[in-house]
Scaffold this motif. Structure first.
Motif, mmCIF file in Angstrom:
data_model
loop_
_atom_site.group_PDB
_atom_site.id
_atom_site.type_symbol
_atom_site.label_atom_id
_atom_site.label_comp_id
_atom_site.label_asym_id
_atom_site.label_seq_id
_atom_site.Cartn_x
_atom_site.Cartn_y
_atom_site.Cartn_z
ATOM 1 N N LEU A 67 40.970 54.111 21.858
ATOM 2 C CA LEU A 67 39.973 54.372 23.294
ATOM 3 C C LEU A 67 39.188 53.158 23.311
ATOM 4 N N ARG A 68 38.449 52.784 22.256
ATOM 5 C CA ARG A 68 37.609 51.620 22.446
ATOM 6 C C ARG A 68 38.368 50.515 22.900
ATOM 7 N N GLN A 69 39.388 50.148 22.135
ATOM 8 C CA GLN A 69 40.294 49.091 22.555
ATOM 9 C C GLN A 69 40.690 48.915 24.185
ATOM 10 N N GLN A 70 41.025 50.323 24.387
ATOM 11 C CA GLN A 70 41.648 50.435 25.804
ATOM 12 C C GLN A 70 40.416 50.190 27.016
ATOM 13 N N GLU A 71 39.422 50.648 26.608
ATOM 14 C CA GLU A 71 38.026 50.544 27.480
ATOM 15 C C GLU A 71 37.776 48.869 27.479
ATOM 16 N N GLU A 72 37.814 48.393 26.535
ATOM 17 C CA GLU A 72 37.543 46.926 26.311
ATOM 18 C C GLU A 72 38.288 45.899 27.170
ATOM 19 N N GLU A 73 39.859 46.506 26.908
ATOM 20 C CA GLU A 73 40.669 45.567 27.935
ATOM 21 C C GLU A 73 40.539 46.027 29.438
ATOM 22 N N LYS A 74 40.317 47.142 29.622
ATOM 23 C CA LYS A 74 39.927 47.535 31.256
ATOM 24 C C LYS A 74 38.750 46.835 31.600
ATOM 25 N N ALA A 75 37.565 46.616 30.911
ATOM 26 C CA ALA A 75 36.314 45.796 31.035
ATOM 27 C C ALA A 75 36.673 44.441 31.348
ATOM 28 N N GLU A 76 37.565 43.671 30.455
ATOM 29 C CA GLU A 76 38.128 42.302 30.682
ATOM 30 C C GLU A 76 38.810 42.400 32.159
ATOM 31 N N ALA A 77 39.826 43.132 32.264
ATOM 32 C CA ALA A 77 40.566 43.011 33.563
ATOM 33 C C ALA A 77 39.546 43.227 34.670
ATOM 34 N N GLN A 78 38.755 44.047 34.788
ATOM 35 C CA GLN A 78 37.543 44.190 35.835
ATOM 36 C C GLN A 78 36.861 43.227 36.232
ATOM 37 N N ALA A 79 36.494 42.470 34.865
ATOM 38 C CA ALA A 79 35.568 41.066 35.055
ATOM 39 C C ALA A 79 36.479 40.113 35.742
ATOM 40 N N PHE A 80 37.750 39.980 35.145
ATOM 41 C CA PHE A 80 38.723 38.871 35.666
ATOM 42 C C PHE A 80 38.714 39.173 37.353
ATOM 43 N N GLU A 81 38.964 40.297 37.553
ATOM 44 C CA GLU A 81 38.980 40.861 39.022
ATOM 45 C C GLU A 81 37.969 40.595 39.787
ATOM 46 N N GLU A 82 36.631 40.841 39.483
ATOM 47 C CA GLU A 82 35.407 40.554 39.868
ATOM 48 C C GLU A 82 35.254 38.990 40.081
ATOM 49 N N ASP A 83 35.547 38.141 39.170
ATOM 50 C CA ASP A 83 35.440 36.611 39.194
ATOM 51 C C ASP A 83 36.374 36.182 40.321
ATOM 52 N N GLN A 84 37.706 36.698 40.531
ATOM 53 C CA GLN A 84 38.454 36.575 41.666
ATOM 54 C C GLN A 84 37.648 36.680 42.897
ATOM 55 N N VAL A 85 37.488 37.915 42.876
ATOM 56 C CA VAL A 85 36.833 38.187 44.385
ATOM 57 C C VAL A 85 35.574 37.225 44.693
ATOM 58 N N ALA A 86 34.813 37.002 43.777
ATOM 59 C CA ALA A 86 33.614 36.408 43.836
ATOM 60 C C ALA A 86 34.201 34.766 44.297
ATOM 61 N N GLY A 87 35.088 34.383 43.624
ATOM 62 C CA GLY A 87 35.764 32.866 44.127
ATOM 63 C C GLY A 87 36.240 33.003 45.622
ATOM 64 N N ARG A 88 36.975 34.024 46.030
ATOM 65 C CA ARG A 88 37.625 34.041 47.203
ATOM 66 C C ARG A 88 36.538 34.406 48.180
ATOM 67 N N LEU A 89 35.546 34.828 47.959
ATOM 68 C CA LEU A 89 34.365 35.107 48.991
ATOM 69 C C LEU A 89 33.723 33.774 48.962
ATOM 70 N N LYS A 90 33.453 33.020 47.704
ATOM 71 C CA LYS A 90 32.846 31.828 47.850
ATOM 72 C C LYS A 90 33.668 30.696 48.715
ATOM 73 N N GLU A 91 35.033 30.861 48.613
ATOM 74 C CA GLU A 91 35.847 29.878 49.244
ATOM 75 C C GLU A 91 35.621 30.335 50.968
#
Length: 452
Positions: A67-91
């Protein structure tokens, strides 16, 4: 005789429920499989000695670790998605402010000459080309007074608007003199074309059906541009004026004056303004339509024959003195000026620069293309802040490069090639072919980032 409890064994291809199969359980589907590696006899003996409580505790720890490994993977995916959204907003913010400059030029690879697709159909020099917003079709116009619609995928003609012959009644509408400019609306609905007879024709881009004819200019129509997101059309002419039209309502809006000589080209983006290349008056002008005012820029020494906006705040222009200039709206002088951009020609001691007859910019990026009659199209990279212009590569094409347009996706560049210059007949390049050339722009794969 009473048998002692033992863990079920795996025989052949069968798999019985056991502790080993629990280790291989897919928690998302509930599927149980034999995923655990084969264990040694010592591990099996230790397992047999486990109590039921110890076994439950060990399996619970294993489950929590998964479960801990799955939560870490979810957190990494969410952080990556947030970075993409922030990049698009900046653009988006940078694009609205007119300062977006994506770095794509370094990835472009020079195409092989065999990869260039040549479309033949016009009898005389190509003067202008435009690409539909979805990159599916190309319109080309020429001194033979015809307009051809080409399919990008099949490279075949989709439609031909023929020349209108003088004195012939009942013929379909068409141009009767050299077509100098074209523009297509950002929704792909309207196509506008202008000619030396002072006329602007409005066509339905899908069917090439004639809709309206705008009259009002007192000399050749040399530049056309639609305001992005609207059906507002800007036109300019050798009569030194800039006119504004509403195509959807088939109406004239207003006329602006300021240039001191024939205007050679025009461009516009989303803002309610347009930019013009002033030919022999040596100025580039930015027209603020609502205020009916203009900004005047100086930098070229010769006739400024071509201009295009890179984003809302920067533009590129080319002149017959061989120079290419990068401009920012906040400065009246070029941010960068590349003299002899296509080299020199002529006898030693009498060299003259090759005229820059066309420019193009991939919207909101650092990639610029220029055309001349130097037997090549040249690609350039704009430095940071548009304060430098560095050559990238040359694409061999013989003839006058009278028009250049990047596709919306940036996957290809279209060049209109002719034996003569778009605006005149000063000399003729006999070995050139009057054609539309589709130049693929392949991008080098990016190096993998750390941790990918």
């Amino acid at each position: 005789m009473r048998r002692s409890p033992a863990t079920p064994r795996v025989r052949g291809s069968q798999c019985e429920t056991s502790e080993s199969s629990l280790i291989g359980r897919d928690l998302s589907t509930g599927w149980t499989g034999c995923l655990a590696p084969r264990r040694t006899e010592e591990e099996e003996e230790e397992e047999l000695e486990e109590t039921a409580q110890e076994k439950k505790l060990r399996l619970a720890k294993l489950y929590l670790e998964q479960l801990r490994q799955q939560e870490e993977e979810k957190a990494e995916a969410q952080a990556f998605e947030e970075d993409q959204v922030a990049g698009r907003l900046k653009e988006d913010v940078l694009e609205q402010r007119g300062r977006l400059q994506k770095s794509v030029a370094k990835e472009i690879q020079a195409p092989a000459p065999a990869d260039i697709q040549v479309l033949r159909g016009h009898q005389l020099s190509i003067t202008c080309v435009v690409i539909t917003p979805d990159d599916s079709a190309i319109f080309s116009a020429a001194k033979d007074c015809t307009i051809i619609k080409w399919s990008v995928e099949s490279r075949r003609k989709l439609h031909v608007i023929p020349r209108a012959k003088k004195g012939v009644e009942g013929q379909p509408p068409g141009h009767g003199s050299h077509i100098l400019c074209m523009a297509i609306s950002s929704d792909g609905k309207y196509l506008a074309s202008g000619d030396r007879s002072k006329l602007i024709f409005i066509w339905e881009a899908q069917s090439c059906r004639h809709l309206y004819t705008f009259t009002g200019h007192r000399d050749a129509v040399s530049g056309l541009a639609f305001r992005r997101g609207t059906h507002q059309l800007y036109s300019t002419s050798h009569d030194r004026s800039v006119k504004v039209w509403n195509v959807a309502e088939n109406s004239y809006v207003e006329t602006l004056f300021g240039h001191q000589d024939s205007v050679a080209a025009l461009d516009a983006l989303s803002r309610e303004c347009c930019v013009t290349a002033g030919g022999r008056d040596g100025t580039v002008r930015v027209w603020k339509i609502p205020e009916e005012s203009q900004l005047v820029f100086y930098g070229h020494q010769g006739s400024i024959d071509s201009i295009q906006l890179i984003n809302e705040e920067h533009m590129v222009s080319g002149a017959d003195d061989g120079s290419v200039a990068l401009w920012g709206l906040s400065k009246k002088r070029p941010l960068a000026l590349q003299r002899e951009a296509h080299g020199l020609r002529g006898e030693p001691g009498l060299e003259q620069p090759f005229w820059v007859s066309s420019v193009a910019a991939l919207l909101n990026t650092d990639l610029v293309a220029t055309g001349s009659h130097s037997s090549c199209v040249r690609l350039w990279q704009c430095g940071e802040g548009f304060r430098r212009l560095d050559p990238l590569c040359d694409i061999p094409l013989v003839g006058f490069i009278n028009s250049l347009k990047f596709s919306t996706s940036g996957d290809f560049l279209v060049a209109g090639v002719g034996q003569e210059h778009r605006l005149g007949r000063w000399w003729r390049i006999k070995e050139a072919r009057n054609s539309v050339c589709i130049i693929p722009l392949r991008r080098a794969p990016r190096p993998p980032t750390a941790g990918s």
